[in-house]
Motif scaffolding. Structure first.
Motif, mmCIF file in Angstrom:
data_model
loop_
_atom_site.group_PDB
_atom_site.id
_atom_site.type_symbol
_atom_site.label_atom_id
_atom_site.label_comp_id
_atom_site.label_asym_id
_atom_site.label_seq_id
_atom_site.Cartn_x
_atom_site.Cartn_y
_atom_site.Cartn_z
ATOM 1 N N UNK A 41 0.816 -1.200 0.000
ATOM 2 C CA UNK A 41 0.000 0.000 0.000
ATOM 3 C C UNK A 41 0.861 1.266 0.000
ATOM 4 N N UNK A 62 -3.529 -6.148 -13.870
ATOM 5 C CA UNK A 62 -4.581 -7.039 -13.352
ATOM 6 C C UNK A 62 -5.600 -6.235 -12.565
ATOM 7 N N UNK A 63 -5.116 -5.436 -11.650
ATOM 8 C CA UNK A 63 -5.967 -4.685 -10.728
ATOM 9 C C UNK A 63 -5.112 -3.530 -10.216
ATOM 10 N N UNK A 64 -5.703 -2.601 -9.447
ATOM 11 C CA UNK A 64 -4.872 -1.541 -8.875
ATOM 12 C C UNK A 64 -3.763 -2.141 -8.009
ATOM 13 N N UNK A 119 -1.596 -4.414 -8.850
ATOM 14 C CA UNK A 119 -1.313 -5.825 -9.137
ATOM 15 C C UNK A 119 -1.027 -5.994 -10.624
ATOM 16 N N UNK A 135 -16.093 -10.431 -23.788
ATOM 17 C CA UNK A 135 -17.207 -9.478 -23.870
ATOM 18 C C UNK A 135 -16.712 -8.060 -23.653
ATOM 19 N N UNK A 136 -15.528 -7.769 -24.174
ATOM 20 C CA UNK A 136 -14.936 -6.451 -23.980
ATOM 21 C C UNK A 136 -14.689 -5.845 -25.352
ATOM 22 N N UNK A 142 -5.932 -6.165 -19.348
ATOM 23 C CA UNK A 142 -6.884 -6.236 -18.235
ATOM 24 C C UNK A 142 -7.281 -7.680 -18.003
ATOM 25 N N UNK A 143 -7.753 -7.944 -16.808
ATOM 26 C CA UNK A 143 -8.357 -9.244 -16.525
ATOM 27 C C UNK A 143 -9.765 -9.245 -17.087
ATOM 28 N N UNK A 144 -10.170 -10.345 -17.670
ATOM 29 C CA UNK A 144 -11.536 -10.459 -18.185
ATOM 30 C C UNK A 144 -11.880 -11.920 -18.395
ATOM 31 N N UNK A 145 -13.175 -12.178 -18.586
ATOM 32 C CA UNK A 145 -13.585 -13.540 -18.891
ATOM 33 C C UNK A 145 -13.243 -13.819 -20.348
ATOM 34 N N UNK A 147 -11.550 -16.828 -16.207
ATOM 35 C CA UNK A 147 -10.951 -15.552 -15.807
ATOM 36 C C UNK A 147 -9.512 -15.513 -16.313
#
Lengths: 90, 183
Positions: free
Chosen positions: B42, B63-65, B67, B118-119, B132-135, B140
């Motif tokens: 953090x 991946x994420x904030x 990550x 679906x992006x 990005x992470x997505x299905x 996933x």
């Protein structure tokens, strides 16, 4: 059900990527009465219209989001990261 | 004895029998990429991202904030691990054996991927370098754009077979071929 959710981290995504936990309620103080905790854990309003829910972006950024939506019109008003409104005491 | 197991890729059986000659639409399965998951502590998100971007030969996937997935096909896992260990305020873990790296490219790649994710992958919405992470095929996954018509997909190892089969199915009308690649 709102089918497109705009995640603040990942962008617009289909609802299949998320899992819904339920109403976003304010957590009672640890020393709050048993009635308050019982209400927080078990009792839900089940409103018709606009309310806030916790959504987990399971297939995306894996963050807990607060989705402000209307369950009648399917409008999504806002999506925020649950950590951004964390109470200062936590 | 363990050496033969180590070199056996999880998609080995799936790829047996595919033609060796690559068509314009092609799916490469990278044999031994180095894939690390990096989490910033953090408050260190910006400095860690800067340090990760300066690693030579490694590609950063969001991946994420705070990550990322660090992917390198040029250096081995041990080299990348040492470089990541020097970054302060970050934790890194080797995912090379747990993830499978796929590269799909060709003139019809967006039409194929439109049936898998679906992006919106229009260059205006998902530019080169975006990730990005997505299905992807109900799994996933992490998807990154590496070129105008080239994408990298990282899927968990145990789901790689199902994702691979579904992508080949979706690419059949565009004569999608598949083969292993070293890098």
């Amino acid at each position: 059900m709102a089918s497109l959710i705009t995640c603040p981290h990942c962008g617009t995504r289909p609802k299949e990527e998320f899992s819904i936990r339920g109403a976003a309620l304010a957590r009672p103080h640890p020393a709050a009465s048993e009635e308050d905790w019982h209400a927080y854990v078990y009792l839900r309003e089940n409103p018709k219209g606009r309310y806030q829910e916790y959504w987990h972006h399971a297939a995306g950024c894996r963050r807990w989001l607060i989705v402000d939506r209307d369950n009648v019109t399917h409008d999504v008003f806002s999506v925020t990261d649950a950590a951004s409104i964390r109470e200062p005491s936590e | 004895m363990s050496l033969t197991l180590y070199h056996r890729h999880v998609l080995e059986d799936y790829l047996a029998g595919f033609e060796a000659k690559a068509n314009p639409n092609h799916l490469s399965v990278i044999r031994r990429p180095a894939i690390f998951s990096v989490l910033a502590h953090r408050g260190n998100e910006a400095s860690v991202k800067q340090a990760l971007n300066s690693i030579e030969g490694a590609l950063l996937h969001d991946c994420a904030p705070g990550e990322w997935l660090v992917v390198s096909t040029a250096s081995g896992a041990a080299v990348v691990e040492n470089l990541l260990g020097e970054i302060t305020g970050a934790s890194a873990i080797d995912q090379s054996d747990g993830r499978v790296l796929l590269r799909i490219s060709g003139p019809n790649v967006r039409k194929i991927l439109a049936k898998c994710v679906a992006v919106d992958l229009h260059p205006d919405a998902f530019s080169i370098g975006a990730s990005a992470n997505m299905l992807c095929c109900h799994v996933a996954a992490n998807l990154a754009r590496t070129g105008a018509e080239a994408f990298e997909i990282i899927v968990p190892r145990s789901f790689a077979g199902s994702v691979f089969e579904e992508m080949m199915e979706m690419g059949r009308e565009f004569a999608l071929t598949a083969a292993f690649a070293e890098w």
